[in-house]
Design a protein around this motif. Sequence first.
Motif, PDB file in Angstrom:
ATOM      1  N   GLU A 189       0.807  -1.212   0.000  1.00 25.17           N
ATOM      2  CA  GLU A 189       0.000   0.000   0.000  1.00 25.17           C
ATOM      3  C   GLU A 189       0.841   1.263   0.000  1.00 25.17           C
ATOM      4  OE1 GLU A 189      -2.656  -0.319   3.278  1.00 25.17           O
ATOM      5  OE2 GLU A 189      -3.874  -1.842   2.306  1.00 25.17           O
ATOM      6  N   PHE A 190       1.954   1.258   0.695  1.00 19.77           N
ATOM      7  CA  PHE A 190       2.789   2.452   0.797  1.00 19.77           C
ATOM      8  C   PHE A 190       3.847   2.425  -0.296  1.00 19.77           C
ATOM      9  CE2 PHE A 190       0.971   2.041   4.972  1.00 19.77           C
ATOM     10  CZ  PHE A 190       0.662   3.346   5.304  1.00 19.77           C
ATOM     11  N   LEU A 191       3.737   3.364  -1.251  1.00 11.53           N
ATOM     12  CA  LEU A 191       4.688   3.442  -2.364  1.00 11.53           C
ATOM     13  C   LEU A 191       5.017   4.916  -2.595  1.00 11.53           C
ATOM     14  CD1 LEU A 191       5.981   1.616  -4.693  1.00 11.53           C
ATOM     15  CD2 LEU A 191       4.232   2.655  -6.110  1.00 11.53           C
ATOM     16  N   TRP A 192       6.259   5.274  -2.338  1.00 10.91           N
ATOM     17  CA  TRP A 192       6.703   6.643  -2.537  1.00 10.91           C
ATOM     18  C   TRP A 192       7.485   6.703  -3.841  1.00 10.91           C
ATOM     19  CZ3 TRP A 192       3.633   6.472   1.065  1.00 10.91           C
ATOM     20  CH2 TRP A 192       3.608   7.214   2.227  1.00 10.91           C
ATOM     21  N   THR A 193       7.361   7.819  -4.569  1.00  8.10           N
ATOM     22  CA  THR A 193       8.044   8.014  -5.842  1.00  8.10           C
ATOM     23  C   THR A 193       8.971   9.215  -5.741  1.00  8.10           C
ATOM     24  OG1 THR A 193       6.105   7.164  -7.023  1.00  8.10           O
ATOM     25  CG2 THR A 193       7.726   8.378  -8.317  1.00  8.10           C
ATOM     26  N   LEU A 194      10.223   9.011  -6.093  1.00  5.72           N
ATOM     27  CA  LEU A 194      11.173  10.114  -6.234  1.00  5.72           C
ATOM     28  C   LEU A 194      11.161  10.512  -7.705  1.00  5.72           C
ATOM     29  CD1 LEU A 194      14.311   9.069  -4.203  1.00  5.72           C
ATOM     30  CD2 LEU A 194      13.151  11.243  -4.041  1.00  5.72           C
ATOM     31  N   GLN A 195      10.692  11.696  -8.006  1.00  5.86           N
ATOM     32  CA  GLN A 195      10.664  12.165  -9.394  1.00  5.86           C
ATOM     33  C   GLN A 195      11.850  13.096  -9.609  1.00  5.86           C
ATOM     34  OE1 GLN A 195       6.750  13.889  -9.967  1.00  5.86           O
ATOM     35  NE2 GLN A 195       5.941  11.918 -10.613  1.00  5.86           N
ATOM     36  N   LEU A 196      12.794  12.617 -10.379  1.00  8.21           N
ATOM     37  CA  LEU A 196      14.013  13.361 -10.679  1.00  8.21           C
ATOM     38  C   LEU A 196      13.828  14.059 -12.019  1.00  8.21           C
ATOM     39  CD1 LEU A 196      16.980  13.876  -9.874  1.00  8.21           C
ATOM     40  CD2 LEU A 196      17.563  11.802 -11.099  1.00  8.21           C
ATOM     41  N   ARG A 197      13.899  15.383 -11.987  1.00  5.50           N
ATOM     42  CA  ARG A 197      13.720  16.179 -13.204  1.00  5.50           C
ATOM     43  C   ARG A 197      15.076  16.615 -13.736  1.00  5.50           C
ATOM     44  NH1 ARG A 197       8.879  15.037 -15.080  1.00  5.50           N
ATOM     45  NH2 ARG A 197       7.302  15.202 -13.482  1.00  5.50           N
ATOM     46  N   GLY A 198      15.398  16.159 -14.946  1.00  2.00           N
ATOM     47  CA  GLY A 198      16.696  16.451 -15.531  1.00  2.00           C
ATOM     48  C   GLY A 198      16.907  17.904 -15.892  1.00  2.00           C
ATOM     49  N   LEU A 199      15.906  18.547 -16.473  1.00  3.98           N
ATOM     50  CA  LEU A 199      16.066  19.928 -16.919  1.00  3.98           C
ATOM     51  C   LEU A 199      16.075  20.927 -15.772  1.00  3.98           C
ATOM     52  CD1 LEU A 199      13.841  20.066 -20.127  1.00  3.98           C
ATOM     53  CD2 LEU A 199      16.322  20.180 -19.993  1.00  3.98           C
ATOM     54  N   THR A 200      15.216  20.733 -14.803  1.00  7.04           N
ATOM     55  CA  THR A 200      15.116  21.688 -13.706  1.00  7.04           C
ATOM     56  C   THR A 200      16.034  21.356 -12.542  1.00  7.04           C
ATOM     57  OG1 THR A 200      13.307  20.483 -12.648  1.00  7.04           O
ATOM     58  CG2 THR A 200      12.712  22.188 -14.261  1.00  7.04           C
ATOM     59  N   GLY A 201      16.464  20.104 -12.428  1.00  2.42           N
ATOM     60  CA  GLY A 201      17.307  19.694 -11.318  1.00  2.42           C
ATOM     61  C   GLY A 201      16.541  19.439 -10.029  1.00  2.42           C
ATOM     62  N   ARG A 202      15.223  19.477 -10.084  1.00  2.00           N
ATOM     63  CA  ARG A 202      14.407  19.229  -8.896  1.00  2.00           C
ATOM     64  C   ARG A 202      14.187  17.737  -8.690  1.00  2.00           C
ATOM     65  NH1 ARG A 202       9.228  22.732  -7.920  1.00  2.00           N
ATOM     66  NH2 ARG A 202       9.007  20.882  -6.657  1.00  2.00           N
ATOM     67  N   THR A 203      14.076  17.372  -7.444  1.00  2.00           N
ATOM     68  CA  THR A 203      13.701  16.007  -7.081  1.00  2.00           C
ATOM     69  C   THR A 203      12.528  16.109  -6.125  1.00  2.00           C
ATOM     70  OG1 THR A 203      16.006  15.320  -7.285  1.00  2.00           O
ATOM     71  CG2 THR A 203      14.528  13.822  -6.156  1.00  2.00           C
ATOM     72  N   ASP A 204      11.373  15.632  -6.568  1.00  2.00           N
ATOM     73  CA  ASP A 204      10.157  15.695  -5.761  1.00  2.00           C
ATOM     74  C   ASP A 204       9.822  14.321  -5.210  1.00  2.00           C
ATOM     75  OD1 ASP A 204       9.703  18.449  -6.354  1.00  2.00           O
ATOM     76  OD2 ASP A 204       8.860  17.870  -8.288  1.00  2.00           O
ATOM     77  N   ILE A 205       9.210  14.316  -4.038  1.00  2.47           N
ATOM     78  CA  ILE A 205       8.739  13.080  -3.416  1.00  2.47           C
ATOM     79  C   ILE A 205       7.221  13.068  -3.510  1.00  2.47           C
ATOM     80  CG2 ILE A 205       8.610  11.733  -1.296  1.00  2.47           C
ATOM     81  CD1 ILE A 205      11.252  13.101  -0.448  1.00  2.47           C
ATOM     82  N   VAL A 206       6.673  12.036  -4.156  1.00  2.00           N
ATOM     83  CA  VAL A 206       5.232  11.889  -4.297  1.00  2.00           C
ATOM     84  C   VAL A 206       4.826  10.653  -3.492  1.00  2.00           C
ATOM     85  CG1 VAL A 206       3.315  11.608  -5.904  1.00  2.00           C
ATOM     86  CG2 VAL A 206       5.333  12.921  -6.595  1.00  2.00           C
ATOM     87  N   LYS A 207       3.874  10.823  -2.570  1.00  2.00           N
ATOM     88  CA  LYS A 207       3.479   9.743  -1.667  1.00  2.00           C
ATOM     89  C   LYS A 207       2.160   9.132  -2.114  1.00  2.00           C
ATOM     90  CE  LYS A 207       5.555  12.346   2.054  1.00  2.00           C
ATOM     91  NZ  LYS A 207       5.346  12.982   3.352  1.00  2.00           N
ATOM     92  N   SER A 208       2.080   7.799  -2.029  1.00  2.00           N
ATOM     93  CA  SER A 208       0.843   7.101  -2.331  1.00  2.00           C
ATOM     94  C   SER A 208       0.608   6.030  -1.277  1.00  2.00           C
ATOM     95  CB  SER A 208       0.906   6.443  -3.712  1.00  2.00           C
ATOM     96  OG  SER A 208      -0.205   5.606  -3.901  1.00  2.00           O
ATOM     97  N   VAL A 209      -0.507   6.136  -0.573  1.00  2.00           N
ATOM     98  CA  VAL A 209      -0.860   5.113   0.410  1.00  2.00           C
ATOM     99  C   VAL A 209      -1.752   4.043  -0.213  1.00  2.00           C
ATOM    100  CG1 VAL A 209      -0.556   6.581   2.432  1.00  2.00           C
ATOM    101  CG2 VAL A 209      -2.768   6.511   1.295  1.00  2.00           C
ATOM    102  N   GLU A 210      -2.062   4.198  -1.500  1.00  2.00           N
ATOM    103  CA  GLU A 210      -2.843   3.187  -2.226  1.00  2.00           C
ATOM    104  C   GLU A 210      -1.956   2.316  -3.105  1.00  2.00           C
ATOM    105  OE1 GLU A 210      -4.003   6.582  -2.695  1.00  2.00           O
ATOM    106  OE2 GLU A 210      -5.237   6.351  -0.916  1.00  2.00           O
ATOM    107  N   GLY A 211      -0.651   2.531  -3.088  1.00  2.00           N
ATOM    108  CA  GLY A 211       0.274   1.726  -3.875  1.00  2.00           C
ATOM    109  C   GLY A 211       0.340   2.111  -5.336  1.00  2.00           C
ATOM    110  N   GLN A 212      -0.075   3.323  -5.692  1.00  2.00           N
ATOM    111  CA  GLN A 212      -0.063   3.779  -7.081  1.00  2.00           C
ATOM    112  C   GLN A 212       1.261   4.459  -7.402  1.00  2.00           C
ATOM    113  OE1 GLN A 212      -2.661   3.140  -9.171  1.00  2.00           O
ATOM    114  NE2 GLN A 212      -3.522   2.017  -7.447  1.00  2.00           N
TER     115      GLN A 212
END
Length: 193
Positions: free
Chosen positions: A158-181
């Motif tokens: 159920e708990f699946l976190w995504t690290l979204q690494l953006r190449g152009l902007t250099g940002r790394t965002d954390i997206v949380k999903s408690v539904e496993g998406q």
Amino acid sequence: MSLAGEQRPDRPAGGFTLIELMVVVAIVGIVMRIALLNLGAIVPGAILDGECKQMRANLDFLRSEARLRGQWCALELDLDNHRYRYVLPPERKLASYEDELSELPLSWTPLEERAKLAGVASPSRPLIEHGIYRITFDENGNTGDLAVFLKLDDGSNEFLWTLQLRGLTGRTDIVKSVEGQRAPLEELNESAF
């Protein structure tokens, strides 16, 4: 001098004894210690938060290191054994007679016991769930868009976190999903700016 027939004036019952207060403080201390030691059990997302923040810090460090050195740097993910390590470029030769050194992989850092790497994906490639995956930053600190998935290994998926690494902007965002998406990673282009 008191007489046998004399009664003492009643004291008002307006407080706690020192022993009662010490017992309460000791109990609260024990409960807080147990709660802090088992924070991962109380708040399952805390484990993934910690691992994602640590990985984001490592990615930011390697991006910065690549810029400072003017050479590529990489983070290698072992998707089967749930660990990662830095891979640094070879040292530059100072003289022509010195041997060419190969790249310098550092020791592996395992994830917390219950956190697992659940794959890596980019907008143009399918999900990779096994093997070694290398995230490489060029000499300018750039890389491609990438999503790294971490899950909590508690059997529920159920708990699946995504690290979204953006190449152009250099940002790394954390997206949380408690539904496993898995959070979709859309490719950024010039129109996004």
